[in-house]
Scaffold this motif. Structure first.
Motif, short mmCIF file in Angstrom:
data_model
loop_
_atom_site.label_atom_id
_atom_site.label_comp_id
_atom_site.label_asym_id
_atom_site.label_seq_id
_atom_site.Cartn_x
_atom_site.Cartn_y
_atom_site.Cartn_z
N MET A 55 0.83 -1.21 0.00
CA MET A 55 0.00 0.00 0.00
C MET A 55 0.86 1.25 0.00
O MET A 55 0.54 2.25 -0.66
N LYS A 56 1.97 1.23 0.72
CA LYS A 56 2.86 2.39 0.75
C LYS A 56 3.46 2.65 -0.63
O LYS A 56 3.52 3.81 -1.09
N GLU A 60 2.87 6.07 -2.86
CA GLU A 60 4.00 6.91 -3.25
C GLU A 60 4.12 7.04 -4.76
O GLU A 60 4.73 7.99 -5.26
N ALA A 61 3.50 6.10 -5.50
CA ALA A 61 3.55 6.15 -6.96
C ALA A 61 2.29 6.76 -7.57
O ALA A 61 2.16 6.81 -8.80
N LEU A 62 1.35 7.23 -6.75
CA LEU A 62 0.08 7.76 -7.27
C LEU A 62 0.30 9.03 -8.09
O LEU A 62 1.09 9.91 -7.72
N ASP A 63 -0.42 9.10 -9.21
CA ASP A 63 -0.41 10.30 -10.06
C ASP A 63 -1.85 10.58 -10.48
O ASP A 63 -2.19 10.57 -11.67
N GLN A 64 -2.72 10.80 -9.48
CA GLN A 64 -4.15 10.97 -9.73
C GLN A 64 -4.67 12.13 -8.91
O GLN A 64 -4.00 12.63 -8.00
N ASN A 65 -5.91 12.53 -9.23
CA ASN A 65 -6.53 13.59 -8.43
C ASN A 65 -6.94 13.03 -7.07
O ASN A 65 -7.08 11.81 -6.92
N PRO A 66 -7.16 13.87 -6.08
CA PRO A 66 -7.45 13.39 -4.73
C PRO A 66 -8.67 12.49 -4.63
O PRO A 66 -8.69 11.55 -3.84
N HIS A 67 -9.70 12.77 -5.47
CA HIS A 67 -10.89 11.94 -5.38
C HIS A 67 -10.61 10.51 -5.88
O HIS A 67 -11.07 9.53 -5.28
N ALA A 68 -9.87 10.40 -6.96
CA ALA A 68 -9.49 9.07 -7.45
C ALA A 68 -8.62 8.35 -6.41
O ALA A 68 -8.75 7.14 -6.21
N ALA A 69 -7.73 9.10 -5.76
CA ALA A 69 -6.90 8.51 -4.71
C ALA A 69 -7.74 8.02 -3.54
O ALA A 69 -7.45 6.98 -2.93
N ARG A 397 -8.50 15.23 4.50
CA ARG A 397 -7.24 15.76 3.96
C ARG A 397 -7.26 15.75 2.43
O ARG A 397 -6.87 16.74 1.79
N LEU A 398 -7.76 14.67 1.84
CA LEU A 398 -7.83 14.59 0.37
C LEU A 398 -8.85 15.57 -0.20
O LEU A 398 -8.57 16.30 -1.16
N ASN A 399 -10.04 15.58 0.38
CA ASN A 399 -11.10 16.45 -0.14
C ASN A 399 -10.76 17.93 0.02
O ASN A 399 -11.03 18.74 -0.88
N MET A 400 -10.17 18.29 1.15
CA MET A 400 -9.86 19.71 1.37
C MET A 400 -8.70 20.16 0.50
O MET A 400 -8.62 21.34 0.12
N ASP A 401 -7.78 19.24 0.17
CA ASP A 401 -6.73 19.61 -0.79
C ASP A 401 -7.34 19.91 -2.15
O ASP A 401 -6.93 20.87 -2.83
N MET A 402 -8.32 19.12 -2.53
CA MET A 402 -9.01 19.36 -3.81
C MET A 402 -9.81 20.66 -3.74
O MET A 402 -9.82 21.45 -4.69
N PRO A 416 -2.25 16.67 -7.24
CA PRO A 416 -1.31 17.24 -6.27
C PRO A 416 0.12 16.79 -6.56
O PRO A 416 0.36 15.88 -7.36
N SER A 417 1.07 17.42 -5.89
CA SER A 417 2.47 17.04 -6.07
C SER A 417 2.71 15.65 -5.49
O SER A 417 1.98 15.20 -4.59
N PRO A 418 3.71 14.92 -5.98
CA PRO A 418 3.99 13.57 -5.45
C PRO A 418 4.23 13.55 -3.95
O PRO A 418 3.93 12.56 -3.27
N ASP A 419 4.78 14.64 -3.41
CA ASP A 419 5.07 14.68 -1.97
C ASP A 419 3.79 14.67 -1.13
O ASP A 419 3.83 14.27 0.04
N PHE A 420 2.69 15.13 -1.70
CA PHE A 420 1.44 15.21 -0.93
C PHE A 420 1.02 13.81 -0.44
O PHE A 420 0.67 13.63 0.73
N TYR A 421 1.05 12.85 -1.33
CA TYR A 421 0.63 11.49 -0.95
C TYR A 421 1.66 10.82 -0.03
O TYR A 421 1.31 9.99 0.81
#
Length: 468
Positions: A55-56, A60-69, A397-402, A416-421
């Motif tokens: 899962m980690k 760390e490899a996610l490249d999607q919008n917060p809702h998809a995440a 956290r995800l929804n408010m970032d969006m 979001p930037s890769p560091d966010f996730y």
């Protein structure tokens, strides 16, 4: 006179050789029990570590919008307590992982009992099971005829000459068999230390001390119970039958009967009915809040009024992010609305068991053991509440970032930037202790001990007459 009588009873019991046979059988069973517990716990830890690592890596490899995440979600795992090597309690039957996912509240899933097939039917052979069921049976086989035998052989009057006070004779005989029980308990303690150290887990000293203190009290209590029955019986056969009857009632019949009674008088809804209530509550609303569409429209009107604009595209915040967060908040509220009543029912069922533990020391020590091993319903609900709290914060956290960064014209194009996730906080559950439960069952064992002492005093007054 107490010490000579104690030594004599120990010599008589050891001369019969039954103690050595029972000790050998107990040791073999104990090895199997600890091996079984260690394998179960090791498999869980390996699976847990592999799942957390996977899962980690995915996050760390996610490249999607917060809702998809949020739909990708994650899994949270129940913490492992070292004393579950001694007593797995309800751990095999309750879920071990919690699914974090958008729009849905889950309960812990993937119970060991559902995954183990036939092994779980043998999995009841735990060290706690040996102490709660097998050890009393072995003490029964040793102690059931300790006084009835003397009466049958005609040696009871001679013993009463050595012990002018029959109470001292009863106490010496009961203490001898209690020592055998404590010896078997010591073997279990050595096995527990060795297994915990082999599993490379920290030793919870206070819980371990409480656990073995409870079992030591239980072993003494049971030994005194069998001696009391022997003192009340005219011959060894009657004593054996009565002791076996009591053991069967305490170890098998009362726990099953109380469980059936609790389930039939406090009926829990099925998982389908429970989930249906939550689904209907969210879409149709509770407490007159209106349906989901009406709540979404009201949120939009409130935001337009708050920021004094006419259209969604003019809002300085992203409406989709705020709308999804409002939906998550309402979903959590609906879930708690129905889950709270369900948990009350579960605790009422447990309260029924607690009340009937006054009739059964086996139930009391079992409940004490599960609580100290963090393997009971209370600790399961603690994990569930902490997991749900983490899930709500995770989604927020995800929804408010969006809501803060996404454009209202094309909100799902935002990434979001890769560091966010990578910076999402880990789940760190804590175990909160509540001594109320411990005192409740400890007082039950104390009450049984006092009752036995009163029984010893009462029977000692008539033992001279019965010896004739």
């Amino acid at each position: 006179m107490f010490i000579p009588l104690l030594r004599k009873e120990l010599r008589v019991a050891l001369r019969a050789r039954l103690f050595y046979t029972l000790t050998f059988v107990y040791s073999i069973l104990l090895c199997f029990a600890f091996a079984n517990s260690n394998e179960r716990l090791a498999n869980y830890q390996v699976s847990k570590a592999a799942a957390e690592k996977l899962m980690k890596q995915e996050w760390e490899a996610l490249d999607q919008n917060p809702h998809a995440a949020a739909h990708v979600g994650t899994y949270l795992f129940r913490p492992v307590h070292a004393l579950q090597l001694m007593d797995p309690g309800l751990s095999d039957y309750l879920g071990t992982s919690y699914r974090v996912e958008a729009h849905r509240q889950h309960e812990p899933n993937y119970a060991e009992a559902n995954e183990s097939g036939g092994r779980i039917r043998f999995g009841d052979l735990s060290p706690a099971y040996l102490l709660q069921v097998i050890l009393p049976l072995f003490l029964l086989l040793l102690a059931h005829n300790c006084l009835s035998r003397e009466r049958e052989q005609g040696t009871l009057p001679l013993l009463l000459i050595q012990a002018p006070q029959p109470f001292v004779l009863l106490l010496a005989k009961a203490s001898a068999y209690a020592l055998f029980g404590l010896l078997w308990l010591s073997l279990t303690a050595v096995g527990a230390f060795a297994t915990i150290l082999y599993a490379d887990m920290s030793i919870p000293w206070s819980a371990l001390l409480g656990l073995f203190s409870a079992y030591a009290t239980f072993a003494v209590l049971i030994s005194f119970s069998w001696v009391f029955i022997s003192a009340c019986s005219r011959n060894s056969l009657y004593a054996l039958v009565i002791c076996l009857t009591c053991w069967t009632i305490w170890a098998v019949i009362i726990p099953r009967a109380v469980s059936i009674y609790a389930e039939t008088h406090i009926v829990l809804p099925s998982r389908y009915v429970f989930n249906k209530k939550i689904e209907d509550g969210f879409f149709k609303g509770i407490d007159g809040d209106g349906n989901a569409a009406a709540r979404r429209k009201q949120l939009l009107r409130d935001l337009l009024k708050q920021y004094q604009v006419d259209t969604v595209t003019q809002l300085p915040v992203n409406f989709e992010g705020l709308s999804m967060q409002a939906a998550e908040d309402y979903n959590s509220r609906v879930y708690r609305h129905y889950a709270d009543s369900l948990e009350i029912q579960l605790l009422e069922q447990e309260a029924v068991t607690a009340r009937y533990s006054l009739l059964n020391p086996f139930t009391a020590v079992r409940a004490l053991s599960m609580d100290l091993a963090a393997a009971d319903l209370r600790h399961y609900l603690q994990f569930l509440h902490q997991a749900q709290k983490y899930r709500d914060g995770f989604m927020r956290r995800l929804n408010m970032d969006m809501a803060k960064h996404a454009d209202n014209r094309n909100p799902y194009a935002y990434k979001p930037s890769p560091d966010f996730y990578k910076q999402l906080p880990p789940f760190r559950p804590e175990t909160a202790e509540d001594s109320t439960y411990l005192y409740r069952y400890a007082l039950t064992l104390l009450g049984w001990s006092i009752a036995l002492m009163i029984g010893f005093l009462a029977i000692s007054r008539t033992i001279n007459a019965n010896a004739k």
